[in-house]
Write an enzyme that holds these catalytic residues in place. Structure first.
Site, short mmCIF file in Angstrom:
data_model
loop_
_atom_site.label_atom_id
_atom_site.label_comp_id
_atom_site.label_asym_id
_atom_site.label_seq_id
_atom_site.Cartn_x
_atom_site.Cartn_y
_atom_site.Cartn_z
N ARG A 63 -21.27 105.27 -53.01
CA ARG A 63 -21.52 104.58 -51.74
C ARG A 63 -22.84 103.82 -51.77
O ARG A 63 -22.99 102.81 -51.07
CB ARG A 63 -21.55 105.59 -50.58
CG ARG A 63 -20.21 106.23 -50.28
CD ARG A 63 -20.28 107.09 -49.02
NE ARG A 63 -20.84 106.29 -47.94
CZ ARG A 63 -21.89 106.66 -47.21
NH1 ARG A 63 -22.50 107.81 -47.45
NH2 ARG A 63 -22.34 105.88 -46.24
N ARG A 94 -25.46 112.40 -35.70
CA ARG A 94 -26.17 111.13 -35.59
C ARG A 94 -25.43 110.29 -34.54
O ARG A 94 -24.70 109.37 -34.86
CB ARG A 94 -26.21 110.41 -36.94
CG ARG A 94 -27.06 111.13 -37.96
CD ARG A 94 -27.38 110.24 -39.14
NE ARG A 94 -26.24 110.05 -40.00
CZ ARG A 94 -26.24 109.23 -41.06
NH1 ARG A 94 -27.30 108.53 -41.35
NH2 ARG A 94 -25.16 109.12 -41.81
N ASP A 154 -34.32 109.40 -47.21
CA ASP A 154 -33.34 109.18 -48.29
C ASP A 154 -33.87 109.60 -49.65
O ASP A 154 -33.09 109.69 -50.62
CB ASP A 154 -32.93 107.71 -48.34
CG ASP A 154 -31.89 107.37 -47.29
OD1 ASP A 154 -31.35 108.29 -46.66
OD2 ASP A 154 -31.61 106.17 -47.09
N ARG A 192 -21.08 105.14 -41.51
CA ARG A 192 -21.87 105.05 -40.29
C ARG A 192 -22.27 103.61 -39.97
O ARG A 192 -22.23 103.19 -38.82
CB ARG A 192 -23.11 105.94 -40.46
CG ARG A 192 -24.09 105.96 -39.30
CD ARG A 192 -23.57 106.70 -38.09
NE ARG A 192 -22.96 107.97 -38.38
CZ ARG A 192 -22.62 108.86 -37.46
NH1 ARG A 192 -22.84 108.61 -36.20
NH2 ARG A 192 -22.05 110.00 -37.80
N CYS A 226 -21.93 110.01 -44.33
CA CYS A 226 -22.35 111.24 -44.99
C CYS A 226 -22.46 112.37 -43.98
O CYS A 226 -22.75 112.16 -42.80
CB CYS A 226 -23.70 111.04 -45.67
SG CYS A 226 -23.60 110.17 -47.24
N LYS A 263 -28.65 98.18 -50.48
CA LYS A 263 -27.41 98.41 -49.74
C LYS A 263 -27.66 98.48 -48.24
O LYS A 263 -26.92 97.90 -47.43
CB LYS A 263 -26.78 99.71 -50.26
CG LYS A 263 -25.46 100.09 -49.61
CD LYS A 263 -25.56 101.05 -48.44
CE LYS A 263 -25.99 102.45 -48.87
NZ LYS A 263 -25.87 103.42 -47.73
N ASN A 264 -28.74 99.14 -47.84
CA ASN A 264 -29.01 99.32 -46.41
C ASN A 264 -29.51 98.04 -45.74
O ASN A 264 -29.53 97.96 -44.51
CB ASN A 264 -30.01 100.45 -46.20
CG ASN A 264 -29.39 101.81 -46.44
OD1 ASN A 264 -28.18 101.98 -46.37
ND2 ASN A 264 -30.23 102.79 -46.75
N ILE A 269 -35.84 114.05 -39.88
CA ILE A 269 -34.91 112.98 -39.49
C ILE A 269 -33.48 113.52 -39.33
O ILE A 269 -32.88 113.42 -38.27
CB ILE A 269 -34.93 111.83 -40.51
CG1 ILE A 269 -36.37 111.38 -40.80
CG2 ILE A 269 -34.08 110.67 -40.00
CD1 ILE A 269 -37.11 110.81 -39.62
#
Length: 434
Positions: free
Chosen positions: A398, A122, A307, A93, A117, A22-23, A329
């Site tokens: 998501r 951020r 993650d 985001r 999220c 997904k990313n 992070i």
């Protein structure tokens, strides 16, 4: 609100195919709109996030169509609107990536400051300062970033603060059509960045150094459409490995890249799992007995991925001894209170969690407030005694495609309850006994 009922205590065994990342898919979907003509992207997972990105691109005039077998066709020929819709951008985001697209193609962008999220602050300041370095005039007005150029963007050396993945991606998207050469120093090194660079180069871009901390981008006049296959989702792969480990099971993952998982694989082996690569794209994990306690510190790639911090804590809540997890992070410990409801013993001190392993967890009603925290609660429910009810499954949707269906095929017993609408991940599953 969508809920998932999980009857814990069932050992997971079997084989599972890992989805496209997904990313990686999100920025590549945006990159496809840099060209006039139809690009075809294979292995785009139909998660909520990719569906939202498709809607945002359509609002901007881009043609997006989901094809059979997980492909997605994107044509940027009719890209004409420079204002992104607030109602969609606020939900994700990564939607801010369209800012780089709009500046590169149209010379102007009006993009809402994004949502996503609840992981603490951020800011997109890094993105905006990068656009200014490329020659754009940038202001914030009424909750929108408003940016204009006086022509083509101009290549410049740019230092990427905190090796930010989002900033690296957005500046790559903007710089490929800029005049001259852009050098991104301290660039993010994630596999998703390398995958984006591979696709851009197939489109005719000149991107060098992706996967290192210095990326060199020589701007070109135009890009052409291309075909590309999205890399495997390393976070989904890690989640299924942890699902097997927490249930003391055995799973084989297909369509995975072990090189992208080196840090979490080392930690799984330290915890007592047996992990073997059975081919270039196949991993087997076997877990016998309770895991051993670990020390984990998240870091930008190739360090331990943030993650997977939350799902790992679920595993370590059942470990022998006390584990120490340092999160460097994001602010990512909101889910801990929910794990405590299931009997976990976790103490949070600033950005550090001390996890004292217990012999068993018990099912309880819990609520997911973010994507990976929701995954952590599902993993805990798989190992807990009794039934766990995870509310807020829309967060999990998501980033995972048909998660509960894949778990059920491995021997889990889950049932999804979604009174308002069928989820893109919904599938009929075995009923839980009362």
């Amino acid at each position: 609100m969508a809920r998932l009922l999980i009857e814990g205590g069932h050992r997971l065994c079997g084989e599972v195919e890992i989805s496209g990342a997904k990313n990686a898919a999100l920025p590549i979907m945006v990159a496809a709109a840099l060209a006039e003509g139809e690009s075809v992207l294979e292995r785009v997972p139909p998660t909520t996030d990719t569906l939202i990105m498709a809607r945002i691109l359509r609002e901007l005039g881009v043609t997006v169509a989901f094809l059979p077998e997980g492909a997605c066709a994107i044509d940027g020929t009719r890209l004409r609107h420079h204002r992104a819709p607030y109602s969609l951008v606020r939900r994700m985001r990564a939607s801010f990536y369209v800012a780089g697209l709009l500046l590169a193609r149209l010379g102007r962008a009006q993009v809402p400051l994004p949502g996503g999220c609840a992981l603490g602050s951020r800011p997109v300041d890094f993105h905006m300062r990068g656009f200014e370095r490329l020659g754009a005039r940038v202001t914030v007005e009424h909750g929108y970033m408003v940016a204009r150029t006086g022509g083509r963007l101009q290549g410049r050396p740019i230092y990427v603060e905190r090796a930010s993945l989002g900033t690296t991606v957005n500046l790559m998207l903007a710089a490929v059509l800029a005049e001259g050469t852009t050098v991104l120093e301290n660039a993010a090194r994630e596999p998703e960045v390398s995958d984006l660079a591979t696709f851009l180069n197939r489109m005719g871009a000149q991107v060098e150094g992706a996967g290192t901390d210095q990326i060199r981008i020589t701007g070109v006049d135009r890009l052409r459409p291309a075909r590309h296959r999205i890399i495997p989702d390393r976070v989904e792969a890690g989640t299924f490995l942890l699902a097997a480990a927490i249930t003391q099971g055995e799973v084989v993952l297909h369509g995975v890249n072990p090189d992208h998982l080196r840090a979490p694989l080392r930690k799984l082996e330290e915890a007592g799992a047996q992990v073997t690569a059975e081919g270039p794209h196949q991993l087997r994990l076997v877990m016998e007995g309770r895991p051993q306690a670990l020390e984990i510190e998240t870091a930008p790639y190739p360090g331990f991925p943030t993650d997977l911090q939350q799902p790992f804590v679920s595993l370590l809540s059942l470990a022998r001894g006390t584990s120490v997890i340092r999160e460097t992070i994001f602010d990512r410990f909101r889910y801990v209170d929910e794990l405590r409801r299931m009997g976990a013993r976790i103490r949070v001190e600033g950005q550090q969690a001390l996890v004292e392993g217990v012999e068993r967890l018990t099912g309880a009603p819990v609520e997911a407030t973010d994507l990976r925290g929701g995954a952590a609660l599902i993993l805990a429910g798989l190992a807990a005694q009794g039934v766990t009810e995870v509310q807020g499954m829309e967060h999990v949707d998501r980033g995972y495609h048909r998660l509960e269906a894949k778990l059920n095929r491995l021997g889990a017993r889950t049932r999804r309850l979604d009174p308002d609408r069928p989820s893109p991940n919904h599938s009929p599953v075995v009923l839980l006994e009362s």
